[in-house]
Design a protein around this motif. Structure first.
Motif, short mmCIF file in Angstrom:
data_model
loop_
_atom_site.label_atom_id
_atom_site.label_comp_id
_atom_site.label_asym_id
_atom_site.label_seq_id
_atom_site.Cartn_x
_atom_site.Cartn_y
_atom_site.Cartn_z
N LEU A 156 25.02 112.79 2.66
CA LEU A 156 24.60 113.27 1.76
C LEU A 156 23.67 114.65 2.83
CD1 LEU A 156 22.92 110.70 -0.13
CD2 LEU A 156 24.86 111.88 -0.90
N ASN A 157 23.33 114.62 3.44
CA ASN A 157 21.97 115.97 3.97
C ASN A 157 22.81 117.11 4.38
OD1 ASN A 157 19.54 115.63 3.48
ND2 ASN A 157 19.29 114.58 5.16
N THR A 158 24.19 116.77 5.04
CA THR A 158 25.60 117.89 5.37
C THR A 158 25.77 118.05 3.40
OG1 THR A 158 26.01 116.26 7.49
CG2 THR A 158 27.56 117.71 5.93
N ALA A 159 26.04 117.43 2.55
CA ALA A 159 26.06 117.70 1.34
C ALA A 159 25.80 119.39 1.19
CB ALA A 159 26.92 116.93 0.57
N LEU A 160 24.54 118.50 0.74
CA LEU A 160 23.49 119.47 0.53
C LEU A 160 23.88 120.36 0.98
CD1 LEU A 160 21.04 119.13 -1.93
CD2 LEU A 160 19.64 119.02 0.47
N LYS A 161 24.03 120.96 2.07
CA LYS A 161 23.58 121.97 3.04
C LYS A 161 24.78 123.09 2.18
CE LYS A 161 21.28 121.02 6.83
NZ LYS A 161 20.93 120.10 8.54
N ASN A 162 25.92 122.53 2.00
CA ASN A 162 27.61 122.98 1.98
C ASN A 162 27.06 123.71 0.12
OD1 ASN A 162 28.36 123.06 4.69
ND2 ASN A 162 29.35 120.78 3.99
N ASP A 163 26.44 122.56 -0.56
CA ASP A 163 26.64 122.42 -1.58
C ASP A 163 25.64 121.77 -2.42
OD1 ASP A 163 26.97 123.36 -4.50
OD2 ASP A 163 29.19 123.01 -4.54
N PRO A 164 24.71 122.64 -2.86
CA PRO A 164 23.29 121.92 -3.39
C PRO A 164 23.20 121.67 -4.73
CG PRO A 164 22.77 123.69 -2.70
CD PRO A 164 24.11 124.62 -2.38
N TYR A 165 24.28 122.35 -5.63
CA TYR A 165 25.28 121.77 -6.62
C TYR A 165 26.19 121.58 -6.61
CZ TYR A 165 20.34 124.72 -8.29
OH TYR A 165 19.73 125.34 -8.10
N PRO A 166 26.68 120.50 -6.60
CA PRO A 166 27.91 119.90 -6.14
C PRO A 166 28.44 119.53 -7.49
CG PRO A 166 26.77 118.37 -5.60
CD PRO A 166 25.47 119.59 -5.64
N GLY A 167 29.96 119.57 -7.93
CA GLY A 167 30.45 119.46 -9.17
C GLY A 167 30.17 117.99 -9.89
N VAL A 168 30.79 117.43 -10.79
CA VAL A 168 31.23 116.06 -10.81
C VAL A 168 31.91 115.51 -10.46
CG1 VAL A 168 32.74 115.94 -12.73
CG2 VAL A 168 30.96 114.12 -12.21
N ASP A 169 32.97 116.42 -9.35
CA ASP A 169 34.29 115.62 -8.46
C ASP A 169 33.50 115.76 -7.36
OD1 ASP A 169 36.10 116.05 -10.52
OD2 ASP A 169 36.79 117.96 -10.28
N SER A 170 32.99 116.83 -6.72
CA SER A 170 32.17 116.54 -5.26
C SER A 170 31.54 115.46 -5.27
CB SER A 170 31.68 117.49 -5.09
OG SER A 170 32.83 118.60 -5.88
N ARG A 171 30.81 114.66 -6.43
CA ARG A 171 29.83 114.10 -6.54
C ARG A 171 30.34 112.36 -6.66
NH1 ARG A 171 27.40 117.11 -11.20
NH2 ARG A 171 28.09 114.83 -12.42
N GLU A 172 31.52 112.66 -7.41
CA GLU A 172 32.13 110.81 -7.09
C GLU A 172 32.85 110.88 -5.76
OE1 GLU A 172 35.14 111.44 -10.45
OE2 GLU A 172 33.68 110.73 -12.30
N GLN A 173 33.31 112.55 -4.95
CA GLN A 173 33.87 112.46 -3.38
C GLN A 173 33.09 111.49 -2.71
OE1 GLN A 173 37.09 112.97 -2.53
NE2 GLN A 173 36.99 112.61 -0.69
N LEU A 174 31.35 112.35 -2.48
CA LEU A 174 30.69 111.95 -1.92
C LEU A 174 30.10 110.66 -2.28
CD1 LEU A 174 28.09 115.13 -2.06
CD2 LEU A 174 28.40 113.70 0.04
N ALA A 175 29.90 109.89 -3.77
CA ALA A 175 29.68 108.61 -3.86
C ALA A 175 30.50 107.59 -3.76
CB ALA A 175 29.17 108.19 -5.40
N LYS A 176 31.88 107.96 -3.54
CA LYS A 176 33.19 107.44 -2.41
C LYS A 176 32.36 107.08 -1.19
CE LYS A 176 37.22 107.04 -5.29
NZ LYS A 176 38.83 108.35 -5.24
N GLU A 177 32.24 108.29 -0.29
CA GLU A 177 31.96 107.95 0.85
C GLU A 177 30.94 107.35 1.33
OE1 GLU A 177 31.83 112.37 2.86
OE2 GLU A 177 33.05 113.04 1.87
N VAL A 178 29.93 107.67 1.02
CA VAL A 178 28.34 107.13 1.09
C VAL A 178 28.26 105.83 0.35
CG1 VAL A 178 25.93 107.29 0.35
CG2 VAL A 178 26.99 109.51 0.72
N GLY A 179 29.81 105.27 -0.89
CA GLY A 179 29.63 103.32 -1.21
C GLY A 179 28.41 103.96 -2.56
N VAL A 180 27.98 104.42 -3.42
CA VAL A 180 26.74 104.27 -4.10
C VAL A 180 27.65 104.84 -5.73
CG1 VAL A 180 24.92 104.23 -2.34
CG2 VAL A 180 25.78 106.35 -4.17
N PRO A 181 26.63 104.65 -7.26
CA PRO A 181 27.30 104.93 -8.38
C PRO A 181 26.93 106.40 -7.81
CG PRO A 181 26.47 102.78 -8.44
CD PRO A 181 25.95 103.43 -6.59
N GLU A 182 28.05 107.59 -8.50
CA GLU A 182 27.98 108.70 -8.99
C GLU A 182 27.02 109.33 -9.56
OE1 GLU A 182 28.12 112.51 -11.06
OE2 GLU A 182 28.11 110.97 -12.35
#
Length: 168
Positions: A110-136
């Motif tokens: 999550l921190n890596t993603a935050l550095k790359n983009d502090p305002y992720p869109g819903v698509d990015s959030r869903e992708q991250l949610a999948k990676e991390v294993g929590v709901p979007e």
DNA sequence: TTGCTAACCTAATCACCTC
DNA sequence: GAGGTGATTAGGTTAGCAA
């Protein structure tokens, strides 16, 4: 309220589709709102299940309705007050959803993603949610809190000049 | 074009956990 | 008890869509 970094300043990335509530869904929502404008997590989940919608959509709808109807203050938790009146030992009214526990590896992602983009869109959030294993929505909240923390830190730094500045 | 409103934002606060 | 952090709120903005 609008400052740098606020919705006015940032480039909005509203990627998720706008929900179109059916007449039946609105009927249920309005009825629920009339009964309880501040529904607990459990009630929101129940409504979401009943209407085949996601919890955060229900949450946003209630939020907007309260704003529309000029609700200004959250009421005292009635359930807590009632149980206290009955002398029942209630530790928590359990209005809120249980805290999500993030492991260090999840936080790293999550921190890596935050550095790359502090305002992720819903698509990015869903992708991250999948990676991390929590709901979007949990990812969404996590980003909000981290940005908030960042703004507070930046404000503190601005208020307190650094040692170098004091020296120089 | 305009009005309504879902989706989203920040800032503040609450609730819970760890030290 | 203090500090950190996830969850929730109010108040505000943006943008999609129907009239």
């Amino acid at each position: 309220m609008a400052q740098d970094g606020s919705p006015k300043a940032v480039n909005h990335r509203r990627c998720s589709t706008r929900t179109k509530f059916t007449k039946d869904q609105l009927t249920v929502l309005i009825r629920a709102f009339n009964q309880e404008p501040y529904p607990s997590y459990n009630i929101r989940q129940k409504l979401a299940l009943e209407m085949n919608l996601e919890g955060p959509i229900i949450q946003t709808w209630f939020q907007n309705q309260r704003a529309k109807h000029g609700f200004q203050r959250r009421p005292e938790p009635e359930d807590l007050a009632a149980s206290q009146a009955q002398d029942q030992p209630v530790k928590s009214p359990r209005r809120w959803r249980p805290h999500t526990i993030y492991t260090s590896s999840r936080l790293h992602t999550l921190n890596t993603a935050l550095k790359n983009d502090p305002y992720p869109g819903v698509d990015s959030r869903e992708q991250l949610a999948k990676e991390v294993g929590v709901p979007e929505p949990r990812v969404h909240v996590w980003f909000q809190n981290r940005r908030s923390k960042f703004f507070v830190q930046r404000k503190k730094e601005a208020d307190e000049p650094s040692e170098q500045e004091q020296d120089g």
